[in-house]
Design an enzyme around this catalytic site. Structure first.
Site, PDB file in Angstrom:
ATOM      1  NE  ARG A   1      -3.282  -2.299   2.771  1.00  0.00           N
ATOM      2  CZ  ARG A   1      -3.081  -3.645   3.321  1.00  0.00           C
ATOM      3  NH1 ARG A   1      -1.987  -3.728   3.806  1.00  0.00           N
ATOM      4  NH2 ARG A   1      -3.924  -4.362   3.455  1.00  0.00           N
TER       5      ARG A   1
ATOM      6  CE  LYS B   1      -6.565  -1.911   5.440  1.00  0.00           C
ATOM      7  NZ  LYS B   1      -7.814  -2.262   5.070  1.00  0.00           N
TER       8      LYS B   1
ATOM      9  CG  HIS C   1      -4.986   0.679  -3.352  1.00  0.00           C
ATOM     10  ND1 HIS C   1      -4.200   0.976  -2.251  1.00  0.00           N
ATOM     11  CD2 HIS C   1      -5.722  -0.539  -2.645  1.00  0.00           C
ATOM     12  CE1 HIS C   1      -4.357   0.667  -1.144  1.00  0.00           C
ATOM     13  NE2 HIS C   1      -5.418  -0.288  -1.260  1.00  0.00           N
TER      14      HIS C   1
ATOM     15  NE  ARG D   1      -3.265  -3.799  -1.202  1.00  0.00           N
ATOM     16  CZ  ARG D   1      -2.570  -4.343  -0.531  1.00  0.00           C
ATOM     17  NH1 ARG D   1      -1.179  -4.485  -0.244  1.00  0.00           N
ATOM     18  NH2 ARG D   1      -3.290  -5.145   0.404  1.00  0.00           N
TER      19      ARG D   1
ATOM     20  CG  HIS E   1      -5.579  -9.407   1.109  1.00  0.00           C
ATOM     21  ND1 HIS E   1      -5.858  -9.560  -0.265  1.00  0.00           N
ATOM     22  CD2 HIS E   1      -5.550  -7.925   1.303  1.00  0.00           C
ATOM     23  CE1 HIS E   1      -5.975  -8.561  -0.881  1.00  0.00           C
ATOM     24  NE2 HIS E   1      -5.576  -7.435   0.084  1.00  0.00           N
TER      25      HIS E   1
ATOM     26  CE1 TYR F   1      -6.066  -7.389  -7.279  1.00  0.00           C
ATOM     27  CE2 TYR F   1      -6.326  -8.375  -4.700  1.00  0.00           C
ATOM     28  CZ  TYR F   1      -5.953  -7.117  -5.554  1.00  0.00           C
ATOM     29  OH  TYR F   1      -5.876  -6.156  -4.949  1.00  0.00           O
TER      30      TYR F   1
END
Length: 327
Positions: A172, A200, A272, A275, A298, A307
């Site tokens: 990110r 995160k 993004h 990414r 993730h 994806y």
């Protein structure tokens, strides 16, 4: 009905105090980033202003119908008009889902702490969100974007290193600009063969660097960063702005946009984009979805599986174009 646009100052004091208790909890006990904490506070103060407008002064007075009304108001505002005479704009389904998540977390916390007996938000479902496929650019377009940062100018060396790293790691933009020099991991022979990214919740992951990214980082660290670093003051930041401070998110976005303009890319790029392109190109190249999940950071493989829909869509398009009996 109270509008979502009501300022936080209208929130009843008892609700604000309960919100601040929760915000301190997620900041100190859960280690959430300042940006995340600020988002929780903002969402919950909106909620408190709304239920306060319904006459609720204490957390125990809030009902499940109030929570449902809050979500409805987010998506279909019916409150007072603003100063221009226009109705407040609706909130997107994704934003409404995020706000509801904040509300549900707050109510759950109040029950766990014994402040409330019943969790009135537990059964409230978020609005259905349209399934949006992430936008990616082709490998050829990525190469044009990177080549648009060629040259020995210090800023071009930095920009090339930043874009090569973003595409090589799928980081990110916020993760890239938060990197310190020590987060580039290498051995005695090379500057760096991997980077340590913090996603995160400050969850750490190690992502390898390819040869192009290694060479771009080497050139930047040796020939450009020393010129940008402020004299007499050490800074650990990997990517620096023109004045020697850590590169900001906005500046990083401007780097991407400027490179796209120089490359004459007739596509809409977002922070993004690289990414998404990283993940899409890996899946198209045969990478296992769980490997891509780990590389992207993730929490759930379900997030990464979006994806696989992108590549399936590309296969259908190729079949429809090329197969003699597709038309």
């Amino acid at each position: 009905m109270t509008s979502i646009a009501t300022i936080a100052g209208d929130a009843p004091p008892a609700l604000v105090r309960a919100i601040e208790t929760y915000v301190r909890h997620i900041a100190l006990e859960r280690g959430r980033s300042p940006h995340t904490v600020a988002a929780y506070r903002r969402d919950l103060l909106r909620y408190a202003s709304f239920v306060g407008g319904l006459g609720r002064q204490e957390p125990a007075e809030i009902t499940s119908a109030d929570v449902a009304a809050f979500v409805t108001e987010l998506r279909d505002p019916r409150g007072p008009l603003d100063e221009s005479g226009a109705a407040p704009p609706p909130v997107s389904a994704s934003s409404a889902a995020r706000m509801l998540s904040s509300v549900r977390g707050w109510h759950r916390f109040l029950v766990e702490e014994g402040i409330l007996v019943t969790d009135v938000a537990v059964d409230q479902k978020p609005p259905r969100q349209p399934k949006r496929l992430p936008k990616a650019i082709s490998i050829a377009e990525v190469e044009r974007l990177l080549e648009a940062c060629a040259g020995e100018d210090p800023l071009m060396l930095r920009d090339r290193a930043l874009l090569e790293l973003l595409y090589a790691t799928g980081a990110r933009v916020s993760e890239a600009i938060d990197l310190n020099v020590d987060d580039v991991i290498g051995d005695d022979a090379r500057v760096g063969t991997a980077v340590r990214l913090f996603g995160k919740g400050r969850k750490q992951r190690i992502v390898p660097l390819g040869r192009y990214a290694q060479e771009a980082l080497d050139a930047y660290l040796v020939r450009a960063r020393p010129l940008a670093a402020p004299r007499g003051a050490a800074t650990p930041a990997l990517f620096l702005g023109a004045r020697g401070a850590r590169l900001s998110r906005q500046s990083a976005w401007l780097v991407i946009r400027a490179a796209a303009e120089r490359a004459h890319l007739d596509v809409e790029l977002s922070p993004h984009t690289l990414r998404h392109s990283f993940a899409t190109h890996l899946i198209e190249g045969g990478a296992d979805v769980r490997v891509v999940q780990e590389l992207l950071g993730h929490a759930s493989v379900a997030t990464t599986q979006i994806y696989t829909l992108v590549t399936a869509d590309a296969m259908r398009e190729a079949w429809a174009t090329a197969h003699p009996r597709a038309r």
